[in-house]
Write a protein that holds these residues in place. Structure first.
Motif, mmCIF file in Angstrom:
data_model
loop_
_atom_site.group_PDB
_atom_site.id
_atom_site.type_symbol
_atom_site.label_atom_id
_atom_site.label_comp_id
_atom_site.label_asym_id
_atom_site.label_seq_id
_atom_site.Cartn_x
_atom_site.Cartn_y
_atom_site.Cartn_z
ATOM 1 N N HIS A 5 0.866 -1.173 0.000
ATOM 2 C CA HIS A 5 0.000 0.000 0.000
ATOM 3 C C HIS A 5 0.902 1.222 0.000
ATOM 4 C CE1 HIS A 5 -3.665 -2.310 0.734
ATOM 5 N NE2 HIS A 5 -3.011 -2.970 1.663
ATOM 6 N N LEU A 6 0.869 1.987 -1.085
ATOM 7 C CA LEU A 6 1.771 3.123 -1.241
ATOM 8 C C LEU A 6 0.992 4.437 -1.156
ATOM 9 C CD1 LEU A 6 4.673 4.042 -1.827
ATOM 10 C CD2 LEU A 6 4.121 3.950 -4.274
ATOM 11 N N ASP A 8 0.998 8.874 -0.728
ATOM 12 C CA ASP A 8 1.754 10.097 -0.977
ATOM 13 C C ASP A 8 1.199 11.185 -0.061
ATOM 14 O OD1 ASP A 8 -0.592 11.057 -2.231
ATOM 15 O OD2 ASP A 8 0.082 10.363 -4.204
ATOM 16 N N GLU A 75 8.338 12.279 -8.664
ATOM 17 C CA GLU A 75 8.052 10.875 -8.368
ATOM 18 C C GLU A 75 9.212 9.948 -8.688
ATOM 19 O OE1 GLU A 75 6.299 12.788 -10.373
ATOM 20 O OE2 GLU A 75 4.220 12.945 -9.663
ATOM 21 N N VAL A 94 0.810 -3.531 -6.207
ATOM 22 C CA VAL A 94 0.896 -2.249 -5.501
ATOM 23 C C VAL A 94 -0.464 -1.564 -5.565
ATOM 24 C CG1 VAL A 94 1.991 0.020 -5.399
ATOM 25 C CG2 VAL A 94 3.336 -1.976 -6.073
ATOM 26 N N ALA A 96 -1.855 1.925 -5.086
ATOM 27 C CA ALA A 96 -1.384 3.308 -4.988
ATOM 28 C C ALA A 96 -2.529 4.203 -4.543
ATOM 29 C CB ALA A 96 -0.834 3.770 -6.331
ATOM 30 N N TRP A 97 -2.372 4.839 -3.391
ATOM 31 C CA TRP A 97 -3.427 5.670 -2.810
ATOM 32 C C TRP A 97 -3.152 7.149 -3.087
ATOM 33 C CZ3 TRP A 97 -7.565 3.056 -0.885
ATOM 34 C CH2 TRP A 97 -7.382 1.683 -0.655
ATOM 35 N N ALA A 101 1.776 8.627 -5.959
ATOM 36 C CA ALA A 101 2.155 7.262 -5.583
ATOM 37 C C ALA A 101 2.044 6.330 -6.778
ATOM 38 C CB ALA A 101 1.276 6.772 -4.437
ATOM 39 N N ALA A 102 1.019 6.505 -7.598
ATOM 40 C CA ALA A 102 0.823 5.656 -8.768
ATOM 41 C C ALA A 102 1.937 5.834 -9.780
ATOM 42 C CB ALA A 102 -0.526 5.966 -9.409
ATOM 43 N N ALA A 105 5.111 4.229 -8.463
ATOM 44 C CA ALA A 105 5.024 2.767 -8.560
ATOM 45 C C ALA A 105 5.155 2.320 -10.008
ATOM 46 C CB ALA A 105 3.700 2.288 -7.972
ATOM 47 N N LEU A 115 -0.397 -3.154 -10.688
ATOM 48 C CA LEU A 115 -0.579 -1.821 -10.117
ATOM 49 C C LEU A 115 -2.051 -1.437 -10.153
ATOM 50 C CD1 LEU A 115 0.331 0.962 -9.073
ATOM 51 C CD2 LEU A 115 0.823 1.600 -11.456
ATOM 52 N N ILE A 117 -4.570 1.787 -8.999
ATOM 53 C CA ILE A 117 -4.738 3.141 -8.478
ATOM 54 C C ILE A 117 -6.079 3.214 -7.774
ATOM 55 C CG2 ILE A 117 -4.907 5.587 -9.045
ATOM 56 C CD1 ILE A 117 -3.266 5.091 -11.507
#
Length: 387
Positions: A5-6, A8, A75, A94, A96-97, A101-102, A105, A115, A117
Protein backbone atom coordinates in the motif's frame (compact mmCIF):
# COMPACT_ATOMS: atom_id res chain seq x y z
CA UNK A 1 -0.65 -12.22 -2.47
CA UNK A 2 2.06 -9.88 -1.28
CA UNK A 3 0.71 -6.33 -1.49
CA UNK A 4 2.25 -2.91 -0.98
CA UNK A 5 0.00 0.00 0.00
CA UNK A 6 1.77 3.12 -1.24
CA UNK A 7 0.75 6.58 0.01
CA UNK A 8 1.75 10.10 -0.98
CA UNK A 9 1.19 13.48 0.65
CA UNK A 10 -2.48 13.52 -0.39
CA UNK A 11 -3.38 10.63 1.92
CA UNK A 12 -6.35 11.51 4.12
CA UNK A 13 -9.18 9.94 6.11
CA UNK A 14 -10.63 7.96 3.18
CA UNK A 15 -7.30 6.28 2.51
CA UNK A 16 -6.78 5.58 6.22
CA UNK A 17 -10.13 3.87 6.55
CA UNK A 18 -9.85 1.86 3.32
CA UNK A 19 -6.36 0.53 4.05
CA UNK A 20 -7.33 -0.28 7.65
CA UNK A 21 -10.24 -2.34 6.34
CA UNK A 22 -8.03 -4.24 3.90
CA UNK A 23 -5.42 -4.90 6.58
CA UNK A 24 -8.00 -6.19 9.04
CA UNK A 25 -10.33 -8.09 6.70
CA UNK A 26 -7.83 -9.89 4.45
CA UNK A 27 -6.37 -12.79 6.48
CA UNK A 28 -2.61 -13.29 6.60
CA UNK A 29 -3.17 -16.64 4.86
CA UNK A 30 -4.49 -14.73 1.83
CA UNK A 31 -1.47 -12.44 1.69
CA UNK A 32 0.94 -10.13 3.45
CA UNK A 33 0.44 -6.37 3.24
CA UNK A 34 3.22 -3.80 3.56
CA UNK A 35 2.84 -0.02 4.05
CA UNK A 36 5.04 2.65 2.45
CA UNK A 37 4.87 6.37 1.70
CA UNK A 38 6.57 8.86 -0.60
CA UNK A 39 6.26 11.51 2.12
CA UNK A 40 8.23 11.64 5.36
CA UNK A 41 5.30 12.95 7.40
CA UNK A 42 2.17 11.74 5.63
CA UNK A 43 0.64 9.56 6.80
CA UNK A 44 1.91 9.74 10.40
CA UNK A 45 3.43 6.59 11.87
CA UNK A 46 0.59 6.24 14.39
CA UNK A 47 -2.14 6.66 11.77
CA UNK A 48 -3.47 3.15 12.33
CA UNK A 49 -4.55 3.10 15.96
CA UNK A 50 -4.45 -0.68 16.42
CA UNK A 51 -1.29 -2.13 14.81
CA UNK A 52 -2.64 -4.30 11.97
CA UNK A 53 -1.47 -7.79 11.13
CA UNK A 54 1.10 -7.82 8.36
CA UNK A 55 2.35 -11.17 7.17
CA UNK A 56 0.95 -12.78 10.31
CA UNK A 57 2.93 -10.58 12.74
CA UNK A 58 2.18 -7.23 14.33
CA UNK A 59 4.29 -4.30 13.22
CA UNK A 60 6.13 -2.46 15.94
CA UNK A 61 5.13 1.10 16.73
CA UNK A 62 6.87 3.66 14.54
CA UNK A 63 7.96 1.07 11.95
CA UNK A 64 4.65 0.41 10.27
CA UNK A 65 5.20 2.73 7.32
CA UNK A 66 8.37 2.49 5.24
CA UNK A 67 9.48 5.87 3.89
CA UNK A 68 10.69 6.10 0.28
CA UNK A 69 10.71 9.89 -0.14
CA UNK A 70 10.03 11.56 -3.47
CA UNK A 71 12.46 14.47 -3.38
CA UNK A 72 11.54 17.90 -4.72
CA UNK A 73 8.08 16.53 -5.49
CA UNK A 74 9.46 14.41 -8.35
CA UNK A 75 8.05 10.88 -8.37
CA UNK A 76 10.94 9.28 -10.22
CA UNK A 77 13.36 10.19 -7.40
CA UNK A 78 11.63 7.61 -5.20
CA UNK A 79 11.79 4.86 -7.83
CA UNK A 80 15.18 3.29 -6.85
CA UNK A 81 14.27 2.91 -3.15
CA UNK A 82 10.78 1.76 -4.07
CA UNK A 83 12.13 -0.80 -6.54
CA UNK A 84 14.38 -2.24 -3.82
CA UNK A 85 11.39 -2.48 -1.50
CA UNK A 86 9.36 -4.33 -4.12
CA UNK A 87 12.18 -6.82 -4.75
CA UNK A 88 13.05 -7.33 -1.08
CA UNK A 89 9.49 -8.20 -0.10
CA UNK A 90 8.56 -9.98 -3.32
CA UNK A 91 5.64 -7.60 -3.88
CA UNK A 92 3.29 -8.74 -6.64
CA UNK A 93 0.70 -5.93 -6.44
CA UNK A 94 0.90 -2.25 -5.50
CA UNK A 95 -2.20 -0.37 -4.33
CA UNK A 96 -1.38 3.31 -4.99
CA UNK A 97 -3.43 5.67 -2.81
CA UNK A 98 -2.72 8.82 -4.79
CA UNK A 99 -1.62 9.98 -8.24
CA UNK A 100 1.96 10.68 -7.24
CA UNK A 101 2.15 7.26 -5.58
CA UNK A 102 0.82 5.66 -8.77
CA UNK A 103 3.40 7.36 -11.01
CA UNK A 104 6.24 6.38 -8.66
CA UNK A 105 5.02 2.77 -8.56
CA UNK A 106 4.69 2.76 -12.34
CA UNK A 107 8.34 3.79 -12.63
CA UNK A 108 9.56 1.26 -10.07
CA UNK A 109 7.62 -1.91 -10.79
CA UNK A 110 8.77 -4.57 -13.20
CA UNK A 111 7.99 -8.12 -14.26
CA UNK A 112 4.71 -9.50 -12.97
CA UNK A 113 4.02 -6.79 -10.38
CA UNK A 114 0.48 -5.39 -10.81
CA UNK A 115 -0.58 -1.82 -10.12
CA UNK A 116 -3.96 -0.54 -8.88
CA UNK A 117 -4.74 3.14 -8.48
CA UNK A 118 -7.31 3.79 -5.76
CA UNK A 119 -9.44 6.80 -6.67
CA UNK A 120 -12.08 8.54 -4.53
CA UNK A 121 -12.28 12.01 -6.10
CA UNK A 122 -13.98 12.39 -9.49
CA UNK A 123 -12.60 15.87 -10.13
CA UNK A 124 -9.40 14.87 -11.90
CA UNK A 125 -7.18 17.58 -13.37
CA UNK A 126 -5.65 17.45 -16.84
CA UNK A 127 -2.18 17.16 -15.27
CA UNK A 128 -3.29 14.19 -13.17
CA UNK A 129 -4.91 12.54 -16.16
CA UNK A 130 -1.76 12.95 -18.22
CA UNK A 131 0.33 11.37 -15.45
CA UNK A 132 -2.03 8.43 -15.05
CA UNK A 133 -2.31 7.83 -18.80
CA UNK A 134 1.49 7.61 -18.98
CA UNK A 135 1.37 4.38 -16.94
CA UNK A 136 -2.05 3.07 -18.00
CA UNK A 137 -0.58 1.24 -21.01
CA UNK A 138 1.49 -1.00 -18.74
CA UNK A 139 0.29 -4.58 -18.21
CA UNK A 140 -1.62 -5.62 -15.09
CA UNK A 141 -3.01 -2.14 -14.47
CA UNK A 142 -6.37 -1.03 -13.07
CA UNK A 143 -8.13 1.89 -11.39
CA UNK A 144 -10.39 1.10 -8.45
CA UNK A 145 -13.08 3.79 -8.62
CA UNK A 146 -15.19 4.50 -5.53
CA UNK A 147 -18.22 5.49 -7.62
CA UNK A 148 -19.60 5.34 -11.14
CA UNK A 149 -18.96 9.08 -11.46
CA UNK A 150 -15.26 8.56 -10.73
CA UNK A 151 -15.16 5.82 -13.38
CA UNK A 152 -16.92 8.05 -15.91
CA UNK A 153 -14.52 10.94 -15.32
CA UNK A 154 -11.48 8.66 -15.66
CA UNK A 155 -12.77 7.29 -18.96
CA UNK A 156 -13.59 10.81 -20.19
CA UNK A 157 -9.97 11.74 -19.51
CA UNK A 158 -8.78 8.97 -21.82
CA UNK A 159 -8.21 5.90 -19.64
CA UNK A 160 -9.11 2.54 -21.22
CA UNK A 161 -12.62 1.45 -20.27
CA UNK A 162 -11.70 -2.11 -19.13
CA UNK A 163 -9.14 -0.80 -16.65
CA UNK A 164 -11.67 1.24 -14.63
CA UNK A 165 -13.55 -0.84 -12.05
CA UNK A 166 -16.14 0.40 -9.53
CA UNK A 167 -15.50 -0.79 -5.96
CA UNK A 168 -17.71 1.05 -3.47
CA UNK A 169 -16.09 2.12 -0.17
CA UNK A 170 -16.71 0.06 2.92
CA UNK A 171 -18.49 1.55 5.93
CA UNK A 172 -17.85 0.17 9.41
CA UNK A 173 -21.26 0.01 11.12
CA UNK A 174 -19.68 -1.15 14.38
CA UNK A 175 -17.45 1.94 14.44
CA UNK A 176 -20.49 4.13 13.83
CA UNK A 177 -22.37 2.58 16.74
CA UNK A 178 -19.34 2.98 19.01
CA UNK A 179 -18.98 6.65 18.09
CA UNK A 180 -22.66 7.35 18.76
CA UNK A 181 -22.28 5.90 22.26
CA UNK A 182 -19.18 8.00 23.01
CA UNK A 183 -20.51 11.09 24.78
CA UNK A 184 -17.04 12.62 24.94
CA UNK A 185 -17.06 13.34 21.20
CA UNK A 186 -19.77 16.00 21.49
CA UNK A 187 -18.29 17.28 24.75
CA UNK A 188 -14.91 17.82 23.08
CA UNK A 189 -16.66 20.00 20.51
CA UNK A 190 -18.29 22.06 23.24
CA UNK A 191 -21.79 21.02 22.20
CA UNK A 192 -24.61 20.86 24.71
CA UNK A 193 -26.82 17.73 24.79
CA UNK A 194 -29.85 19.57 23.39
CA UNK A 195 -28.01 21.28 20.51
CA UNK A 196 -28.42 20.05 16.94
CA UNK A 197 -25.12 19.24 15.23
CA UNK A 198 -24.82 19.96 11.51
CA UNK A 199 -21.59 18.79 9.87
CA UNK A 200 -19.96 20.41 6.84
CA UNK A 201 -18.48 18.23 4.13
CA UNK A 202 -14.76 17.58 3.99
CA UNK A 203 -12.34 18.54 2.54
CA UNK A 204 -13.34 22.18 2.82
CA UNK A 205 -12.49 24.17 -0.30
CA UNK A 206 -13.84 27.24 -2.01
CA UNK A 207 -15.19 25.16 -4.92
CA UNK A 208 -16.71 22.85 -2.31
CA UNK A 209 -18.94 25.68 -1.13
CA UNK A 210 -17.18 26.17 2.21
CA UNK A 211 -18.03 29.84 2.58
CA UNK A 212 -21.73 29.32 1.83
CA UNK A 213 -21.92 26.40 4.26
CA UNK A 214 -20.26 28.51 6.96
CA UNK A 215 -22.58 31.47 6.40
CA UNK A 216 -25.62 29.16 6.43
CA UNK A 217 -24.45 28.00 9.86
CA UNK A 218 -24.64 31.57 11.13
CA UNK A 219 -28.05 32.09 9.52
CA UNK A 220 -29.43 28.83 10.92
CA UNK A 221 -28.16 29.66 14.41
CA UNK A 222 -29.94 33.00 14.22
CA UNK A 223 -33.21 31.30 13.23
CA UNK A 224 -32.76 28.24 15.47
CA UNK A 225 -30.33 29.10 18.32
CA UNK A 226 -29.99 25.42 19.25
CA UNK A 227 -28.27 24.53 15.95
CA UNK A 228 -24.47 24.51 15.49
CA UNK A 229 -22.45 24.01 12.31
CA UNK A 230 -19.31 21.90 12.79
CA UNK A 231 -16.46 22.33 10.31
CA UNK A 232 -13.38 20.11 10.09
CA UNK A 233 -10.06 20.94 8.46
CA UNK A 234 -6.88 23.01 8.66
CA UNK A 235 -6.46 24.17 5.05
CA UNK A 236 -5.71 27.84 4.29
CA UNK A 237 -9.28 28.20 3.05
CA UNK A 238 -10.59 26.88 6.37
CA UNK A 239 -8.45 29.35 8.30
CA UNK A 240 -9.65 32.21 6.09
CA UNK A 241 -13.32 31.43 6.67
CA UNK A 242 -12.71 30.80 10.37
CA UNK A 243 -11.25 34.30 10.77
CA UNK A 244 -14.17 35.81 8.89
CA UNK A 245 -16.62 33.87 11.09
CA UNK A 246 -15.24 35.57 14.19
CA UNK A 247 -16.47 38.92 12.88
CA UNK A 248 -20.06 37.71 12.47
CA UNK A 249 -22.84 38.62 14.90
CA UNK A 250 -23.06 35.01 16.14
CA UNK A 251 -19.37 33.95 16.34
CA UNK A 252 -20.22 30.75 18.22
CA UNK A 253 -22.63 29.51 15.57
CA UNK A 254 -19.82 27.58 13.88
CA UNK A 255 -17.63 25.06 15.69
CA UNK A 256 -14.19 24.20 14.29
CA UNK A 257 -13.21 20.64 15.10
CA UNK A 258 -9.60 19.99 16.04
CA UNK A 259 -7.18 17.74 14.18
CA UNK A 260 -7.44 15.20 17.01
CA UNK A 261 -10.97 14.36 15.83
CA UNK A 262 -11.68 11.68 13.23
CA UNK A 263 -14.03 12.78 10.51
CA UNK A 264 -15.96 9.51 10.34
CA UNK A 265 -16.75 9.87 14.06
CA UNK A 266 -18.05 13.40 13.48
CA UNK A 267 -20.38 12.06 10.79
CA UNK A 268 -21.66 9.35 13.11
CA UNK A 269 -22.65 11.77 15.90
CA UNK A 270 -24.10 14.52 13.70
CA UNK A 271 -27.73 15.19 12.88
CA UNK A 272 -27.13 16.27 9.32
CA UNK A 273 -24.35 16.29 6.70
CA UNK A 274 -24.17 19.28 4.35
CA UNK A 275 -22.27 18.57 1.14
CA UNK A 276 -23.08 21.32 -1.34
CA UNK A 277 -20.22 21.79 -3.84
CA UNK A 278 -20.56 23.48 -7.21
CA UNK A 279 -18.99 20.45 -8.93
CA UNK A 280 -18.26 16.79 -8.37
CA UNK A 281 -16.62 15.67 -5.13
CA UNK A 282 -15.86 12.42 -3.33
CA UNK A 283 -19.02 10.88 -1.89
CA UNK A 284 -17.47 8.76 0.87
CA UNK A 285 -18.90 11.15 3.51
CA UNK A 286 -22.38 10.47 2.11
CA UNK A 287 -21.86 6.71 2.40
CA UNK A 288 -21.00 7.08 6.10
CA UNK A 289 -23.90 9.48 6.71
CA UNK A 290 -26.38 7.09 5.08
CA UNK A 291 -25.09 4.23 7.23
CA UNK A 292 -25.30 6.33 10.40
CA UNK A 293 -28.89 7.42 9.74
CA UNK A 294 -27.76 11.01 9.33
CA UNK A 295 -29.75 13.36 7.11
CA UNK A 296 -27.95 14.39 3.92
CA UNK A 297 -28.38 17.79 2.27
CA UNK A 298 -26.41 17.99 -0.96
CA UNK A 299 -26.17 19.93 -4.17
CA UNK A 300 -27.61 18.31 -7.28
CA UNK A 301 -24.31 17.58 -9.04
CA UNK A 302 -23.64 14.26 -10.78
CA UNK A 303 -21.51 12.69 -8.04
CA UNK A 304 -23.99 13.40 -5.25
CA UNK A 305 -27.10 12.62 -7.30
CA UNK A 306 -25.59 9.19 -7.96
CA UNK A 307 -26.32 8.31 -4.32
CA UNK A 308 -28.97 10.79 -3.20
CA UNK A 309 -32.43 11.19 -4.73
CA UNK A 310 -34.40 14.25 -3.66
CA UNK A 311 -36.95 13.51 -0.92
CA UNK A 312 -36.24 9.77 -1.25
CA UNK A 313 -33.08 9.29 0.79
CA UNK A 314 -31.96 12.90 1.20
CA UNK A 315 -32.49 16.50 0.12
CA UNK A 316 -30.92 18.05 -2.99
CA UNK A 317 -30.36 21.73 -3.75
CA UNK A 318 -29.64 23.20 -7.15
CA UNK A 319 -26.05 24.51 -6.97
CA UNK A 320 -25.84 28.24 -7.39
CA UNK A 321 -23.06 30.77 -7.03
CA UNK A 322 -23.62 33.74 -4.79
CA UNK A 323 -25.32 34.52 -1.47
CA UNK A 324 -28.59 32.86 -2.46
CA UNK A 325 -26.94 29.46 -1.93
CA UNK A 326 -26.56 30.31 1.76
CA UNK A 327 -30.31 30.87 2.04
CA UNK A 328 -31.06 27.62 0.18
CA UNK A 329 -28.86 25.61 2.56
CA UNK A 330 -30.34 27.22 5.67
CA UNK A 331 -33.89 26.63 4.39
CA UNK A 332 -33.12 22.96 3.78
CA UNK A 333 -31.58 22.62 7.25
CA UNK A 334 -34.86 23.76 8.81
CA UNK A 335 -36.45 20.56 7.41
CA UNK A 336 -34.10 18.08 9.14
CA UNK A 337 -36.73 16.93 11.63
CA UNK A 338 -39.08 15.99 8.77
CA UNK A 339 -36.54 13.70 7.07
CA UNK A 340 -37.26 10.52 9.07
CA UNK A 341 -38.35 8.51 6.05
CA UNK A 342 -35.34 9.62 4.00
CA UNK A 343 -32.94 8.54 6.74
CA UNK A 344 -34.53 5.11 7.05
CA UNK A 345 -34.33 4.53 3.29
CA UNK A 346 -30.72 5.70 3.17
CA UNK A 347 -29.66 3.47 6.04
CA UNK A 348 -31.22 0.41 4.42
CA UNK A 349 -29.42 1.17 1.16
CA UNK A 350 -26.11 1.62 2.96
CA UNK A 351 -26.36 -1.87 4.52
CA UNK A 352 -26.66 -3.36 1.05
CA UNK A 353 -24.10 -1.24 -0.80
CA UNK A 354 -21.23 -0.29 1.52
CA UNK A 355 -20.27 -3.51 3.27
CA UNK A 356 -16.66 -3.81 4.46
CA UNK A 357 -16.55 -7.53 3.69
CA UNK A 358 -17.61 -6.86 0.11
CA UNK A 359 -14.98 -4.10 -0.17
CA UNK A 360 -12.19 -6.48 0.87
CA UNK A 361 -13.48 -9.40 -1.24
CA UNK A 362 -13.68 -7.25 -4.35
CA UNK A 363 -10.08 -6.13 -3.87
CA UNK A 364 -9.03 -9.77 -3.62
CA UNK A 365 -10.96 -10.50 -6.81
CA UNK A 366 -9.29 -7.56 -8.55
CA UNK A 367 -5.90 -8.95 -7.53
CA UNK A 368 -6.81 -12.38 -8.90
CA UNK A 369 -8.01 -10.87 -12.17
CA UNK A 370 -4.81 -8.92 -12.71
CA UNK A 371 -2.51 -11.81 -11.87
CA UNK A 372 -4.35 -14.34 -14.02
CA UNK A 373 -4.65 -12.20 -17.14
CA UNK A 374 -8.41 -11.61 -16.93
CA UNK A 375 -10.12 -8.26 -17.41
CA UNK A 376 -9.81 -6.24 -14.17
CA UNK A 377 -13.59 -6.08 -13.73
CA UNK A 378 -14.31 -9.80 -14.16
CA UNK A 379 -16.75 -11.00 -11.43
CA UNK A 380 -16.77 -7.58 -9.78
CA UNK A 381 -20.27 -6.12 -9.71
CA UNK A 382 -21.09 -2.56 -8.64
CA UNK A 383 -23.01 -3.12 -5.42
CA UNK A 384 -25.16 -0.03 -6.01
CA UNK A 385 -26.31 -1.38 -9.38
CA UNK A 386 -26.78 -4.89 -8.04
CA UNK A 387 -29.32 -3.68 -5.48
Amino acid sequence: MRALHLFDDTADWEQRIAVTQLLSRIPADDGAQILASLDVRTPPCDWFVAPPLVGGARLSKGARIVRTPARFGLEFTAAPALRRLLITHGIDIVFAWGTQAAVAAGSARAGNCALVIERFAPNITDAEAKSIKSIAHQPKFAVACSSATVRRRMIEKGLPVPTCVVIRPGVDFAAINAARKDESLRQDLGLKPHERMVLASYPLTRTGGLDRIAWSGHLLNFIQPGSRMVLFGTSPECKRVQELSKTMSHPNANVWAGSNQRYENLIAISDCLVITPLGDVSTTPIAWAMAAGVSVIGSAVYAIAELIAHKHNGHLIKPQRGPNMTIRIAAALKQIDAMTKEKEVARGQAYQVFGVRRFADQHLQLYKNLTTGNDPGKDITDSAVET
